[in-house]
Design a protein around this motif. Structure first.
Motif, PDB file in Angstrom:
ATOM      1  N   GLN A  78      -6.204   0.482 -10.659  1.00  0.00           N
ATOM      2  CA  GLN A  78      -5.456  -0.183 -11.735  1.00  0.00           C
ATOM      3  C   GLN A  78      -4.348  -1.077 -11.184  1.00  0.00           C
ATOM      4  O   GLN A  78      -3.838  -1.959 -11.882  1.00  0.00           O
ATOM      5  CB  GLN A  78      -4.875   0.852 -12.709  1.00  0.00           C
ATOM      6  N   ARG A  79      -3.979  -0.872  -9.913  1.00  0.00           N
ATOM      7  CA  ARG A  79      -2.914  -1.679  -9.311  1.00  0.00           C
ATOM      8  C   ARG A  79      -3.449  -2.829  -8.464  1.00  0.00           C
ATOM      9  O   ARG A  79      -2.691  -3.685  -8.020  1.00  0.00           O
ATOM     10  CB  ARG A  79      -2.028  -0.788  -8.433  1.00  0.00           C
ATOM     11  N   ILE A  80      -4.740  -2.815  -8.197  1.00  0.00           N
ATOM     12  CA  ILE A  80      -5.318  -3.815  -7.298  1.00  0.00           C
ATOM     13  C   ILE A  80      -5.513  -5.130  -8.048  1.00  0.00           C
ATOM     14  O   ILE A  80      -5.922  -5.156  -9.219  1.00  0.00           O
ATOM     15  CB  ILE A  80      -6.651  -3.300  -6.723  1.00  0.00           C
ATOM     16  N   VAL A  89     -14.194   1.782  -0.332  1.00  0.00           N
ATOM     17  CA  VAL A  89     -13.612   2.763  -1.249  1.00  0.00           C
ATOM     18  C   VAL A  89     -12.284   2.209  -1.754  1.00  0.00           C
ATOM     19  O   VAL A  89     -11.486   1.672  -0.970  1.00  0.00           O
ATOM     20  CB  VAL A  89     -13.383   4.115  -0.543  1.00  0.00           C
ATOM     21  N   PHE A  90     -12.043   2.362  -3.061  1.00  0.00           N
ATOM     22  CA  PHE A  90     -10.814   1.850  -3.662  1.00  0.00           C
ATOM     23  C   PHE A  90     -10.112   2.982  -4.404  1.00  0.00           C
ATOM     24  O   PHE A  90     -10.733   3.671  -5.209  1.00  0.00           O
ATOM     25  CB  PHE A  90     -11.130   0.702  -4.622  1.00  0.00           C
ATOM     26  N   GLU A 108      -6.106 -10.964   1.069  1.00  0.00           N
ATOM     27  CA  GLU A 108      -6.403 -12.082   0.182  1.00  0.00           C
ATOM     28  C   GLU A 108      -7.846 -12.008  -0.299  1.00  0.00           C
ATOM     29  O   GLU A 108      -8.187 -12.497  -1.370  1.00  0.00           O
ATOM     30  CB  GLU A 108      -6.164 -13.412   0.906  1.00  0.00           C
ATOM     31  N   SER A 109      -8.701 -11.375   0.535  1.00  0.00           N
ATOM     32  CA  SER A 109     -10.101 -11.176   0.183  1.00  0.00           C
ATOM     33  C   SER A 109     -10.598  -9.944   0.931  1.00  0.00           C
ATOM     34  O   SER A 109      -9.857  -9.319   1.693  1.00  0.00           O
ATOM     35  CB  SER A 109     -10.940 -12.396   0.574  1.00  0.00           C
ATOM     36  N   ILE A 138     -10.836  -7.202  -7.323  1.00  0.00           N
ATOM     37  CA  ILE A 138     -11.756  -6.511  -8.217  1.00  0.00           C
ATOM     38  C   ILE A 138     -12.980  -7.383  -8.490  1.00  0.00           C
ATOM     39  O   ILE A 138     -14.126  -6.904  -8.478  1.00  0.00           O
ATOM     40  CB  ILE A 138     -11.074  -6.145  -9.555  1.00  0.00           C
ATOM     41  N   ASP A 139     -12.768  -8.670  -8.737  1.00  0.00           N
ATOM     42  CA  ASP A 139     -13.878  -9.577  -9.000  1.00  0.00           C
ATOM     43  C   ASP A 139     -14.800  -9.665  -7.786  1.00  0.00           C
ATOM     44  O   ASP A 139     -16.028  -9.728  -7.915  1.00  0.00           O
ATOM     45  CB  ASP A 139     -13.357 -10.964  -9.348  1.00  0.00           C
ATOM     46  N   GLU A 140     -14.212  -9.668  -6.593  1.00  0.00           N
ATOM     47  CA  GLU A 140     -15.022  -9.747  -5.389  1.00  0.00           C
ATOM     48  C   GLU A 140     -15.868  -8.490  -5.218  1.00  0.00           C
ATOM     49  O   GLU A 140     -17.025  -8.541  -4.786  1.00  0.00           O
ATOM     50  CB  GLU A 140     -14.117  -9.957  -4.164  1.00  0.00           C
TER      51      GLU A 140
END
Length: 314
Positions: free
Chosen positions: A300-302, A295-296, A283-284, A307-309
């Motif tokens: 594009q699927r997240i 690392v992400f 959730e966060s 992403i904002d966090e």
């Protein structure tokens, strides 16, 4: 494939013993794997070649005639590897690499042996790396377990060199794809470093790892890097290579996947000691906030909130 002739160690020694530069030049025209026919110039320096004499004197004494045949002179592994070998002998699943040095083995020389071993291990199950030191007339062998060079007596070489030989096609036919691995599908190959990044990828990796290291030393300032590229461009291999380099520097790492982690991904992250999460279960970023590096993959699927966090952290 070049149609250069195989080298007989006895013949090579006899040619060197003539001290005739013109004869040696003619010999290299037939046997130097990287001979430049456009410039009519050998790639192997004639003076350098004469430094092979001491070792060749030893080898023709201890090796059988069959063991002395089937060598290749100055073969260069191109494309991403771009590395060269003084002498190579291939026999099915075995390859022998002999290098000629002027100084006692040090970290730089051992590094070259490590790289040669890594490249050749991509193709052969049995790899033997030998280095002769002209200054001391000593022979050293590379020990993959310790990653060091160890002294070896000349009489023991007889047990290492195969009698038969095969051509270099298995090496000369390598293409760029042969230097790549899919880390998640081939975790064992990745952990054995059975791959080679392109020069551009190496530069990107160096910049990201250096930036992370520099910032960890001078401040707690956050920094974000992004790797872009089309399908099959090697983004994932580069990303996981960076992860491994950061782990070598004792960074704690959390990784968030944009798709459900596969068994291969779980296995690889466990081997690398990286905390792995699927974004769907987050959730966060709270479970990862104590990590040095986040690392992400497949961003594009997240979800947007994650992403904002990330953006706010940077």
């Amino acid at each position: 494939m070049r149609h250069q002739k195989e080298v007989s160690l006895l013949e090579l020694l006899n040619v060197i013993n003539t001290n005739n530069d013109n004869l040696i030049h003619s010999y290299l025209k037939l046997h130097d794997y990287e001979y430049n026919f456009i410039k009519n110039k050998e790639q192997i320096d004639i003076k350098e070649l004469t430094s092979y004499k001491t070792l060749l004197d030893h080898l023709i004494t201890v090796l059988s005639p069959a063991q002395s045949l089937g060598f290749h002179l100055g073969f260069k592994l191109k494309d991403q590897a771009n590395t060269q070998f003084d002498l190579l002998k291939v026999a099915n699943d075995t390859v022998v690499n002999i290098e000629f040095k002027s100084e006692t083995p040090n970290k730089k020389i051992s590094k070259q042996a490590t790289e040669h071993f890594r490249f050749l291990s991509m193709v052969f199950s049995r790899v033997i790396i030998l280095e002769h030191l002209a200054s001391t007339d000593e022979l050293w062998i590379y020990d993959d377990k310790s990653k060091e060079m160890k002294l070896i007596s000349y009489d023991k070489v007889k047990k290492l060199i195969p009698n038969d030989s095969t051509d270099l096609r298995v090496l000369s036919d390598l293409s760029r794809s042969d230097f790549l691995v899919a880390p998640y599908n081939e975790p064992e190959k990745f952990m054995k470093s059975a791959y080679e990044l392109t020069s551009d990828q190496k530069e990107i990796s160096h910049k990201i790892v250096s930036n992370a290291t520099d910032m960890s030393m001078i401040s707690k300032t956050n920094h974000m890097s992004m790797i872009n590229g089309g399908p099959g461009s090697g983004k994932t291999l580069l990303l996981i290579d960076i992860v491994r380099e950061l782990k070598k520097r004792d960074f704690s790492i959390g990784m968030v996947m944009g798709a459900r982690p596969s068994s291969g991904q779980k296995e690889l992250m466990e081997k690398l000691d990286v905390s792995l999460y699927w974004y769907y279960n987050l959730e966060s970023l709270s479970p990862l906030i104590d990590k040095d590096v986040l690392v992400f993959d497949e961003t594009q699927r997240i979800t947007q909130n994650i992403i904002d966090e990330v953006k706010n952290l940077a």
